[in-house]
Scaffold this motif. Structure first.
Motif, mmCIF file in Angstrom:
data_model
loop_
_atom_site.group_PDB
_atom_site.id
_atom_site.type_symbol
_atom_site.label_atom_id
_atom_site.label_comp_id
_atom_site.label_asym_id
_atom_site.label_seq_id
_atom_site.Cartn_x
_atom_site.Cartn_y
_atom_site.Cartn_z
ATOM 1 N N GLN A 222 0.830 -1.210 0.000
ATOM 2 C CA GLN A 222 0.000 0.000 0.000
ATOM 3 C C GLN A 222 0.864 1.258 0.000
ATOM 4 N N ILE A 223 2.018 1.179 0.636
ATOM 5 C CA ILE A 223 2.904 2.339 0.752
ATOM 6 C C ILE A 223 3.753 2.504 -0.507
ATOM 7 N N LYS A 224 4.369 1.410 -0.930
ATOM 8 C CA LYS A 224 5.256 1.444 -2.094
ATOM 9 C C LYS A 224 5.291 0.045 -2.688
ATOM 10 N N PRO A 225 4.964 -0.061 -3.976
ATOM 11 C CA PRO A 225 5.045 -1.387 -4.601
ATOM 12 C C PRO A 225 6.443 -1.979 -4.397
ATOM 13 N N SER A 226 6.494 -3.127 -3.797
ATOM 14 C CA SER A 226 7.764 -3.762 -3.472
ATOM 15 C C SER A 226 7.648 -5.259 -3.614
ATOM 16 N N MET A 227 8.754 -5.853 -3.977
ATOM 17 C CA MET A 227 8.824 -7.305 -4.001
ATOM 18 C C MET A 227 9.582 -7.726 -2.743
#
Length: 178
Positions: A27-32
Motif C-alpha cells: 500500500q505504501i510502495k510497490p515492493s517485491m
C-alpha cells in the motif's frame, strides 16, 4: 519497484511477513519482498547468502526473536554478527520477545471475533507459550487460524502503540524501501 530480502527464523515469522507486512508495504510502495528462512540453514551458508546480497547491493534485513533469556538487544545483535561474519548490525531487527507479540499487538479486541481476548497495553513480553495459553481460552482451535484472522484485520496504529520493537521495525522498514 524496489525489492527487499528478509531473512527470518520460522513459519510463524513467515506468516507474519506474508500476511501482515507484505500487504501493508504494498500500500505504501510497490515492493517485491522475498523471504528466506535461515534458522535451519548452516551458518556458513547463511553468511554466503549475506555476502551475495552485499555484492549485488540487494536490500535485506534479518529478523530475530529476542527471547526473554537474552541479556540485551545489543548483545543479541553482537551474537548474530559473530554467527554471520558479513552481517551488518544496521540490518538486524529484533522482535521483542517473539513474533507472537507482534501478532497480538495488532489484534483489535473491539472486533467481535477477538472480544474474548485481553491484550496487555505492552505486548513486548509475550512469548509463544503465552500466546498459546491465550488461545486455549478462545474459540480458536488452531494457532495458524488465529494468526490468519489477526492478519485480516491487523491494526497497525494499535500495534505501534503496544509494541516498541514493532514500531521501530515499521519505521525503519519504510525508510529502507524508500
Amino acid at each position: 519497484m524496489s525489492s527487499l530480502r528478509i531473512l527470518l527464523e520460522g513459519n510463524d515469522d513467515q506468516r507474519f511477513i506474508d500476511n501482515v507486512i507484505v500487504p501493508y508495504i504494498s500500500q505504501i510502495k510497490p515492493s517485491m519482498i522475498l523471504t528466506i528462512k535461515y534458522a535451519e540453514e548452516r551458518k556458513v551458508d547463511v553468511d554466503k547468502t549475506i555476502q551475495k546480497f552485499d555484492a549485488k547491493n540487494h536490500k535485506y534485513i534479518l529478523l530475530e526473536d529476542y527471547d526473554s533469556s537474552d541479556d540485551c538487544i545489543t548483545l543479541k545483535k553482537e551474537d548474530l554478527i559473530e554467527d554471520f561474519n558479513h552481517l551488518n548490525k544496521d540490518v538486524i531487527f529484533i522482535v521483542k520477545d517473539e513474533i507472537e507479540s507482534w501478532f497480538l499487538a495488532g489484534m483489535n479486541t473491539d472486533l467481535e471475533i477477538f472480544n474474548e481476548f485481553e491484550i496487555p497495553d505492552d505486548t513486548e513480553g509475550i512469548t509463544k507459550e503465552m500466546f498459546n495459553d491465550m488461545m486455549k481460552n478462545s474459540h480458536f482451535d488452531s494457532r495458524i487460524d488465529l494468526m490468519k484472522e489477526i492478519s485480516k484485520s491487523y491494526d497497525f496504529d494499535l500495534a505501534t502503540k503496544r509494541n516498541n520493537s514493532f514500531k521501530y521495525f515499521i519505521e525503519k522498514l519504510v525508510k529502507i524501501l524508500n
